[in-house]
Design a protein around this motif. Structure first.
Motif, PDB file in Angstrom:
ATOM      1  N   THR A 138       0.815  -1.210   0.000  1.00 27.60           N
ATOM      2  CA  THR A 138       0.000   0.000   0.000  1.00 27.60           C
ATOM      3  C   THR A 138       0.848   1.260   0.000  1.00 27.60           C
ATOM      4  OG1 THR A 138      -0.205  -0.269   2.403  1.00 27.60           O
ATOM      5  CG2 THR A 138      -2.032  -1.046   1.042  1.00 27.60           C
ATOM      6  N   ARG A 139       2.168   1.119   0.017  1.00 28.75           N
ATOM      7  CA  ARG A 139       3.054   2.247  -0.258  1.00 28.75           C
ATOM      8  C   ARG A 139       3.597   2.157  -1.686  1.00 28.75           C
ATOM      9  NH1 ARG A 139       4.215   5.482   3.995  1.00 28.75           N
ATOM     10  NH2 ARG A 139       4.184   4.628   6.103  1.00 28.75           N
ATOM     11  N   LYS A 141       2.276   0.946  -4.229  1.00 31.17           N
ATOM     12  CA  LYS A 141       1.223   1.609  -5.002  1.00 31.17           C
ATOM     13  C   LYS A 141       0.712   2.727  -4.099  1.00 31.17           C
ATOM     14  CE  LYS A 141      -0.409  -2.111  -7.996  1.00 31.17           C
ATOM     15  NZ  LYS A 141       0.000  -3.338  -7.293  1.00 31.17           N
ATOM     16  N   TYR A 143      -1.418   4.615  -2.412  1.00 36.72           N
ATOM     17  CA  TYR A 143      -2.774   4.885  -1.945  1.00 36.72           C
ATOM     18  C   TYR A 143      -2.769   6.109  -1.025  1.00 36.72           C
ATOM     19  CZ  TYR A 143      -4.324   0.349  -3.708  1.00 36.72           C
ATOM     20  OH  TYR A 143      -4.645  -0.719  -4.522  1.00 36.72           O
ATOM     21  N   ASP A 286     -10.880   2.004   6.731  1.00 36.97           N
ATOM     22  CA  ASP A 286     -10.122   3.259   6.773  1.00 36.97           C
ATOM     23  C   ASP A 286     -10.132   3.840   8.182  1.00 36.97           C
ATOM     24  OD1 ASP A 286      -9.309   3.427   4.095  1.00 36.97           O
ATOM     25  OD2 ASP A 286     -11.113   4.505   3.473  1.00 36.97           O
ATOM     26  N   ASN A 303      -7.072   0.604   2.514  1.00 42.26           N
ATOM     27  CA  ASN A 303      -6.184   0.508   1.357  1.00 42.26           C
ATOM     28  C   ASN A 303      -5.650  -0.907   1.172  1.00 42.26           C
ATOM     29  OD1 ASN A 303      -6.467   3.162   0.557  1.00 42.26           O
ATOM     30  ND2 ASN A 303      -4.744   3.882   1.805  1.00 42.26           N
ATOM     31  N   ALA A 304      -5.408  -1.634   2.268  1.00 44.12           N
ATOM     32  CA  ALA A 304      -4.980  -3.029   2.135  1.00 44.12           C
ATOM     33  C   ALA A 304      -6.083  -3.864   1.497  1.00 44.12           C
ATOM     34  CB  ALA A 304      -4.602  -3.596   3.495  1.00 44.12           C
ATOM     35  N   ARG A 306      -8.316  -2.636  -0.628  1.00 44.91           N
ATOM     36  CA  ARG A 306      -8.349  -2.226  -2.038  1.00 44.91           C
ATOM     37  C   ARG A 306      -7.233  -2.905  -2.829  1.00 44.91           C
ATOM     38  NH1 ARG A 306      -9.125   2.786   0.954  1.00 44.91           N
ATOM     39  NH2 ARG A 306     -11.360   3.304   0.853  1.00 44.91           N
ATOM     40  N   GLU A 307      -6.039  -2.993  -2.252  1.00 45.96           N
ATOM     41  CA  GLU A 307      -4.932  -3.664  -2.937  1.00 45.96           C
ATOM     42  C   GLU A 307      -5.196  -5.159  -3.071  1.00 45.96           C
ATOM     43  OE1 GLU A 307      -1.176  -4.261  -4.785  1.00 45.96           O
ATOM     44  OE2 GLU A 307      -2.592  -2.589  -4.628  1.00 45.96           O
ATOM     45  N   THR A 384     -10.644   2.501  -6.500  1.00 47.50           N
ATOM     46  CA  THR A 384      -9.194   2.632  -6.359  1.00 47.50           C
ATOM     47  C   THR A 384      -8.781   3.855  -5.555  1.00 47.50           C
ATOM     48  OG1 THR A 384      -9.259   3.533  -8.609  1.00 47.50           O
ATOM     49  CG2 THR A 384      -8.476   1.277  -8.354  1.00 47.50           C
ATOM     50  N   MET A 387      -5.470   6.201  -5.940  1.00 48.05           N
ATOM     51  CA  MET A 387      -4.116   5.641  -6.048  1.00 48.05           C
ATOM     52  C   MET A 387      -3.508   5.791  -7.440  1.00 48.05           C
ATOM     53  SD  MET A 387      -2.587   2.721  -7.490  1.00 48.05           S
ATOM     54  CE  MET A 387      -3.797   1.413  -7.530  1.00 48.05           C
TER      55      MET A 387
END
Length: 484
Positions: A138-139, A141, A143, A286, A303-304, A306-307, A384, A387
């Motif tokens: 998540t870093r 990519k 977000y 979130d 975000n995790a 979403r990834e 997304t 991101m």
């Protein structure tokens, strides 16, 4: 890491024509056993290439190359180079992977050849020496924060660029797609081939398109599978931005599947309800992350999730894992185990990917500009969350591109077949159409009514697979673009 970071041939080929395409392998290429776990037929070798093609006196680096030779040498046409994606993905084991999947007619005609690109794996590797926390997916990519803020992303971007400048060494500035194309041509020479056939997937389509543009007369049969947008003004900026479109194209497949399994997972009785469930859960995470042992960091954030969703959309086989993760998060039960690659692999992939993305084209550095882009993208593509257009290391990269990006054109032989899923989360159909337009009369496209990333022998279908096999075996392109 994915993304950070008339037609000349005939249906009947004579033995004379086959011989004319190839020459004996050079004596300088010494083949030996590969690492444990490879197919016993796979051989490995090391090829030296210039660190800097513009200044060979600066020294050389090594490329790790592998092959499985055809069992039917009397039918052999040449080699089929398997060009990996990423950028930053290894490819040395690909002959072992694909020898059991490719049709016999293809295996009869080609030696399968794999390689680790410069900076990757068993080739001379590169690393930026990043802290463990900066290797989180998540870093890598970028977000944004839960509220859409990008201050943390901007700080991370500067840290990565500074670490790469400090620890990357001279190789870092010489990793680019133009140099990968030159490396491919050096592999061709080392193998004694007059022309090169290859199958590039994902980023490998852009590397393959650059090779076909820089060395058109040295191409034989070119298959580009899951195509990047080749826009020379943006290059990788366009690839990352396309995640927004690709995920929206693909998510309905997962939503329909999950609705059909509502009794098992409880995510919604129809696709619209599954989408609402996902967005609501991501928003809740979130605000209130859950413990997730084994993950980096060990929390299931929005975000995790979403990834995890993006990765699951690459293949239908990922749908049950995503559904199980969502079900557990909703119920508050223990989450499925997280899969985290070894740190050394992540270090190598992050550095080589960033180097390619940043050395190919200049990136805008304005934080305010990225804030505006993220706000618009979050509103238009909530899955997304901004991101794909967020700021990354290239905004602070210590080196300017040494060369201009390649403009893919129609100049060259008509020997390029594009194959493309209609619902690809990473390289969407809309971007692939731009690759098709750039090649013009050199190419045909087989569009496949499937979802997922990777088409031929992966998420494709029998019609699409047959079209690619026919081209590799005969060299005859379809008379026109087709939909399978």
């Amino acid at each position: 890491m994915k993304r950070l970071l008339a037609i000349g041939a005939t249906a009947v080929v004579t033995l004379t024509a086959l011989t004319a395409l190839t020459a004996p392998a050079t004596a300088a290429t010494t083949w030996g056993p590969c690492a444990a776990g490879s197919d016993p037929r796979q051989e490995c070798a090391t090829i030296e290439v210039p660190l800097d093609y513009a200044a060979p006196a600066k020294g050389s680096i090594s490329l790790a190359v592998s092959r499985i030779r055809t069992a039917r040498p009397q039918l052999r046409r040449g080699v089929l180079l398997l060009v990996p994606g990423g950028p930053g993905s290894p490819g040395l084991s690909r002959p072992s992977t694909y020898v059991s999947r490719l049709p016999k007619d293809v295996l009869d005609r080609y030696d399968l050849v794999g390689f680790d690109p410069r900076g990757v794996g068993a080739s001379t590797p590169v690393s930026c020496g990043l802290d463990q926390e900066d290797l989180a997916f998540t870093r890598l990519k970028p977000y944004p924060a839960a509220d859409g803020g990008i201050a943390e992303n901007a700080a991370w971007s500067r840290r990565i660029a500074e670490a790469c400048a400090r620890n990357g060494g001279p190789l870092l500035r010489h990793i680019s797609t133009r140099n990968e194309a030159r490396d491919m041509d050096t592999i061709r020479k080392a193998l004694g081939e007059r022309r090169l056939s290859y199958w590039g997937v994902s980023y490998g389509t852009y590397a393959g398109a650059v090779y076909a543009t820089m060395f058109p007369e040295r191409t034989d049969r070119v298959v580009l599978d899951s195509n990047d947008d080749p826009d020379p003004a943006r290059v990788a900026r366009a690839w990352l931005a396309n995640y927004s479109v690709g995920v929206e194209d693909r998510f309905p497949d997962f939503a329909a599947w999950a609705a059909g399994h509502d009794a098992e997972y409880g995510l919604g009785a129809d696709a619209a309800e599954v989408r609402r469930t996902f967005l609501d859960l991501a928003g809740r995470l979130d605000r209130e992350p859950l413990p997730w042992p084994g993950a980096n960091p060990p929390r299931l954030t929005g975000n995790a999730l979403r990834e995890s969703m993006l990765n699951a959309l690459y293949s239908d086989s990922g749908f049950p894992g995503l559904a199980a993760l969502m079900k557990a998060a909703l119920a508050g039960t223990p989450l499925p185990a997280a899969a985290t690659p070894p740190a050394a692999v992540m270090q190598n992939s992050a550095a080589s990917s960033a180097a390619t993305l940043c050395n190919d084209v200049e990136w805008p550095a304005s934080i305010a500009r990225h804030e505006r882009l993220v706000a618009r993208d979050r509103a238009a593509y909530p899955l997304t969350a901004g991101m794909p257009v967020n700021i990354g290391p290239c905004a602070s990269w210590p080196y300017r591109p040494a060369e201009r990006p390649v403009r893919v054109t129609s100049r060259g032989p008509a020997n390029v077949l594009l194959v493309q899923n209609l619902r690809d989360p990473s390289t969407p159909y809309s971007g692939a159409l731009k690759m098709r337009e750039a090649f013009g009369a050199r190419a045909r496209m087989v569009a496949v009514d499937s979802g997922g990333h990777g088409s031929y022998l992966a998420n494709g279908n029998a019609c699409g697979d047959a079209a690619v096999t026919e081209f590799l075996v005969t060299g005859v392109l379809p008379g026109q673009d087709k939909l399978c």
